[in-house]
Design an enzyme around this catalytic site. Structure first.
Site, short mmCIF file in Angstrom:
data_model
loop_
_atom_site.label_atom_id
_atom_site.label_comp_id
_atom_site.label_asym_id
_atom_site.label_seq_id
_atom_site.Cartn_x
_atom_site.Cartn_y
_atom_site.Cartn_z
N ILE A 152 0.81 -1.37 0.13
CA ILE A 152 -0.15 0.07 0.11
C ILE A 152 0.86 1.10 0.09
CG2 ILE A 152 -1.63 1.31 1.43
CD1 ILE A 152 -2.75 -1.53 2.31
N ASP A 171 11.50 2.43 6.06
CA ASP A 171 10.84 1.08 6.20
C ASP A 171 12.37 0.31 6.54
OD1 ASP A 171 10.39 -1.38 5.83
OD2 ASP A 171 8.50 -1.10 4.56
N CYS A 230 -4.35 4.98 7.68
CA CYS A 230 -5.40 3.85 7.12
C CYS A 230 -4.74 2.67 7.25
CB CYS A 230 -5.59 4.10 5.51
SG CYS A 230 -6.49 5.69 5.53
N ARG A 232 -3.69 0.38 10.74
CA ARG A 232 -4.11 -0.06 11.68
C ARG A 232 -4.34 0.72 13.15
NH1 ARG A 232 -6.35 -3.29 9.28
NH2 ARG A 232 -6.38 -5.30 9.39
N ASP A 256 -8.79 6.38 9.63
CA ASP A 256 -9.58 5.30 9.03
C ASP A 256 -9.74 4.28 10.17
OD1 ASP A 256 -11.36 4.31 7.29
OD2 ASP A 256 -9.74 2.87 6.69
N GLU A 261 -12.65 -0.31 17.67
CA GLU A 261 -13.73 -0.06 16.67
C GLU A 261 -14.77 -0.81 16.98
OE1 GLU A 261 -11.79 -1.07 12.84
OE2 GLU A 261 -10.23 0.20 13.25
N HIS A 280 -13.41 2.71 9.26
CA HIS A 280 -12.42 1.64 8.62
C HIS A 280 -13.09 1.37 7.10
CE1 HIS A 280 -9.99 -2.19 9.88
NE2 HIS A 280 -9.69 -1.98 8.74
N GLY A 282 -11.08 1.65 4.33
CA GLY A 282 -9.92 1.53 3.47
C GLY A 282 -10.04 0.42 2.35
N ALA A 283 -10.76 -0.62 2.85
CA ALA A 283 -11.13 -1.71 1.85
C ALA A 283 -12.20 -1.80 1.06
CB ALA A 283 -10.85 -3.12 2.66
N1 LIG Z 1 -7.75 0.53 6.44
C1 LIG Z 1 -8.25 -0.56 5.67
O1 LIG Z 1 -9.24 -0.97 5.44
C2 LIG Z 1 -6.84 -1.60 5.50
C3 LIG Z 1 -6.78 -2.27 4.02
C4 LIG Z 1 -5.65 -2.96 3.79
C5 LIG Z 1 -4.76 -2.94 4.60
N2 LIG Z 1 -4.89 -2.30 5.78
C6 LIG Z 1 -3.53 -2.07 6.56
O2 LIG Z 1 -2.57 -1.63 5.90
C7 LIG Z 1 -1.23 -1.86 6.43
C8 LIG Z 1 -0.10 -1.86 5.23
O3 LIG Z 1 -0.72 -3.06 4.52
P1 LIG Z 1 0.30 -3.71 3.16
O4 LIG Z 1 -0.56 -4.45 2.70
O5 LIG Z 1 0.81 -2.69 2.51
O6 LIG Z 1 1.32 -4.45 4.00
P2 LIG Z 1 2.93 -5.02 3.49
O7 LIG Z 1 3.07 -5.88 4.40
O8 LIG Z 1 2.73 -5.07 2.03
O9 LIG Z 1 3.86 -3.67 4.01
C9 LIG Z 1 4.10 -3.23 5.27
C10 LIG Z 1 5.33 -2.88 5.22
O10 LIG Z 1 5.60 -2.29 6.62
C11 LIG Z 1 6.94 -2.46 6.80
N3 LIG Z 1 7.28 -2.59 8.06
C12 LIG Z 1 7.08 -3.50 9.06
N4 LIG Z 1 7.46 -3.19 10.55
C13 LIG Z 1 7.73 -1.90 10.45
C14 LIG Z 1 8.29 -0.74 11.28
N5 LIG Z 1 8.49 -1.18 12.56
N6 LIG Z 1 8.64 0.42 10.89
C15 LIG Z 1 8.51 0.93 9.35
N7 LIG Z 1 8.02 -0.10 8.55
C16 LIG Z 1 7.83 -1.47 9.03
C17 LIG Z 1 7.41 -3.62 6.15
O11 LIG Z 1 8.80 -3.94 5.73
C18 LIG Z 1 6.44 -3.64 5.01
O12 LIG Z 1 7.04 -3.12 3.77
C19 LIG Z 1 -1.33 -3.23 7.33
O13 LIG Z 1 -1.53 -2.50 8.56
C20 LIG Z 1 -2.62 -3.42 6.89
O14 LIG Z 1 -3.49 -4.36 7.83
C21 LIG Z 1 -5.91 -1.62 6.32
O1 LIG Z 2 -12.71 -5.84 5.94
C1 LIG Z 2 -12.65 -4.93 5.97
O2 LIG Z 2 -13.27 -4.11 5.44
C2 LIG Z 2 -11.11 -4.52 6.42
C3 LIG Z 2 -10.23 -4.73 5.51
C4 LIG Z 2 -8.65 -4.24 6.13
O3 LIG Z 2 -8.62 -3.79 7.42
C5 LIG Z 2 -7.56 -5.56 5.81
O4 LIG Z 2 -6.73 -5.87 6.80
O5 LIG Z 2 -7.82 -6.07 4.76
#
Ligand SMILES: NC(=O)c1ccc[n+]([C@@H]2O[C@H](COP(=O)([O-])OP(=O)(O)OC[C@H]3O[C@@H](n4cnc5c(N)ncnc54)[C@H](O)[C@@H]3O)[C@@H](O)[C@H]2O)c1
Ligand SMILES: O=C(O)CC[C@@H](O)C(=O)O
Length: 530
Positions: A152, A171, A230, A232, A256, A261, A280, A282-283
């Site tokens: 993301i 990162d 957006c 966690r 978000d 929650e 929440h 995002g997805a």
């Molecule tokens: N709001 C929503 O609905 C929604 C939807 C999808 C994902 N998410 C959340 O978004 C976040 C990112 O998802 P993603 O798919 O890009 O994950 P991803 O695993 O592809 O990327 C996460 C990145 O964080 C880095 N990381 C881990 N620990 C770290 C630290 N201490 N400091 C800095 N970087 C660090 C990792 O190296 C990795 O590159 C997750 O928390 C996921 O749960 C939220």
């Molecule tokens: O189900 C949802 O809408 C939350 C999704 C998101 O937080 C995830 O981790 O994929």
């Protein structure tokens, strides 16, 4: 033959239900309290959910027929994965189905905040025309700090660059080359906090990222900074950010996700135009919901048909018979990968894997994948699985070099030796399985030891001399940390040595610095295994 039964416990796109219905009776029962879920889950072979359902240990234990739990999304933090693994239940997710949706939501939040769109919209709907009140800020030529440059974060960075923003990224697990490919400058967190005009969080929630944005870190930022989360809940201290916005210490926040929650009562809801909140979402795009529903429903269908899953979080997508034989060795490879990843630290450049004895004659691929999954688990948590571990390692620029040595006969089943080069230097660890399948760490940095892995471990490199063990014991005791076992490995008496301590309690922050100050100790590391 009776038809399998699938329970869908959160709203899932119809396309997913249609796929499941090809092989099973599908019951959609959303919003069930845990007690209700516990009562009925025993009837089902599979459970499909989003983030709303809490799959606790109690639910899993009651799910005596469950073969698979499918999370239509990424995060499996609402599922007790270790409990599922113990019960032999496959947990699958959709690691990429909502990447674009979440990235676009973060960008939308950034722009909404900058141009005060939510409040301006409300004002017009209330019959007002307040053009002077809603003067915004441009993102063009501003600096965006991206914390977490994974799937993301990378998409947010790419789009933000196209909008003319300069990108700083933090990162610790991403290579400089990967960041450069994305047009980002990899910096430390302090610099990002000090220089960014906008900060967007895209990290998993881990002990390292919990409350990453707190009153101390907020104090380092520009008073004009705007923060977007957006990722966690719990990565931001909500009381601290509300206070900073209220006091004008930062310009705004768009969130978000929240520690609890639904959000309910919160100081954030009392703030005005410089705070934007969404539930929440995002997805929550039609496209992402279709993607994740298809991705996860197909995996549930396949597992119910006896086929492997594509994105298993806890169990590899391998033939179940092969899996059964391999499982203890996969666990060994994964544990060793996790340990060496933490010892070597941060950005790993190279992993050397040596399969010794009996294992040298076996198919090495699953063991390499297991080791990489363990190695990447600090960075990626539940997003790394047996399917994507090799790709993730490649994308992070980790070179994998495999060697075999069948002449080593120390353990009947063979042993695995891993050596990783990371930001703490080069470290190695060797392990084997005992007759009863228990894991033993048999070597650390070329020093012979014989210890089982445990939840919290402390390793020291020191000069073998009288008094050191007592000093460490007293220091840990003064912090109320209980030592479960301790072992010293050395090659010669009074020469270089390693000490391995298994601890019942986590080490408090800062204690490692005190360990290193003990005369004779040259280095110390902690390892946490879940
Ligand atoms: N709001 C929503 O609905 C929604 C939807 C999808 C994902 N998410 C959340 O978004 C976040 C990112 O998802 P993603 O798919 O890009 O994950 P991803 O695993 O592809 O990327 C996460 C990145 O964080 C880095 N990381 C881990 N620990 C770290 C630290 N201490 N400091 C800095 N970087 C660090 C990792 O190296 C990795 O590159 C997750 O928390 C996921 O749960 C939220
Ligand atoms: O189900 C949802 O809408 C939350 C999704 C998101 O937080 C995830 O981790 O994929």
């Amino acid at each position: 033959m009776t038809m399998a039964k699938v329970l869908v416990s959160d709203p899932i796109d119809q396309v997913g239900i249609d796929i499941l219905s090809q092989v099973a009776q599908v019951d959609v029962k959303t919003g069930l309290p845990v007690e209700e879920l516990v009562k009925i889950i025993g009837e089902y072979d599979a459970l499909m959910l989003r983030s709303g359902t809490k799959v606790t240990q109690e639910v899993i234990e009651a799910g005596t027929h469950l073969k698979i739990i499918g999370r239509a999304g990424v995060g499996v933090d609402n599922i007790d994965v270790p409990a599922a693994t113990r019960q032999g239940i496959v947990v699958v997710n959709s690691p990429e189905g909502n990447t674009i949706a979440a990235a676009e939501h973060a960008l939308a939040m950034m722009l909404s905040l900058s141009r005060q769109i939510p409040d301006a919209n409300q004002s017009v709907k209330a019959g007002k025309w307040e053009r002077k009140r809603f003067v915004g800020a441009e993102v063009y030529k501003k600096t965006l700090g991206v914390v977490g440059l994974g799937k993301i974060g990378a998409h947010v960075a790419t789009v933000a660059r196209a909008m003319g923003m300069k990108i700083l990224a933090y990162d610790p697990f991403i290579s400089t080359e990967r960041a450069e490919q994305l047009g980002c400058r990899l910096v430390d967190l302090d610099l990002l906090f000090r220089e960014a005009d906008y900060i967007t969080l895209h990290v998993p929630k881990t002990p390292e990222t919990a409350n990453l944005i707190n009153s101390e870190t907020l104090a380092k930022m520009k008073p004009t900074v705007r923060i977007v989360n957006c990722a966690r809940g719990g990565i931001i201290d909500e009381a601290a950010i509300a206070e900073a916005v209220k006091a004008g210490k930062i310009a705004g926040a768009a969130l978000d996700v929240f520690a609890n929650e639904p959000l309910g009562e919160s100081p954030l809801t009392e703030l005005g135009t410089n705070v934007v909140l969404t539930p929440h979402l995002g997805a929550s795009t039609a496209e992402a919901q279709v993607n994740v529903a298809i991705d996860v429903a197909e995996q549930i269908r396949d597992v119910l048909l006896g086929l492997p899953a594509r994105s298993a979080v806890n169990i590899p997508g391998l033939n179940p018979d092969v899996m059964e034989k391999l499982r203890p060795y996969l666990q060994l490879a994964e544990t060793l990968g996790n340990m060496v990843g933490q010892l070597a630290g941060g950005r790993i450049e190279q992993l050397n894997i040596s399969l010794q004895g009996e294992l040298a004659t076996k198919d090495s691929q699953p063991l390499i994948v297991g080791a990489l999954k363990g190695l990447l688990s600090q960075a990626l948590r539940e997003r790394v699985n047996y399917v994507n571990a090799s790709i993730e390692a490649k994308e992070r620029g980790i070179r994998v070099i495999e060697t075999r040595d069948s002449s080593v006969k120390d353990y009947s089943g063979g042993s695995i030796h891993l050596e990783a080069q990371g930001s703490n230097g080069k470290h190695s660890v060797t392990g084997a399985l005992l007759g009863d399948g228990e894991i033993r760490i048999t070597d650390l940095d070329e020093f012979p030891i014989n210890v089982p892995p445990s939840g919290y471990m402390l390793f020291t490199l020191h000069q073998d001399m009288p008094g050191i063990i007592g000093k460490i014991g007293s220091l840990l005791g003064s912090y109320n940390v209980n030592i479960a076992s301790m072992q010293v490995g050395r090659k010669i008496v009074r020469g270089d040595a390693v000490m391995v301590l298994s601890l019942d309690d986590p080490l408090p922050e800062g204690i490692l610095g005190e360990v290193i100050k003990i005369a004779g100790i040259t280095d110390a590391y902690t390892v946490k295994l879940s």
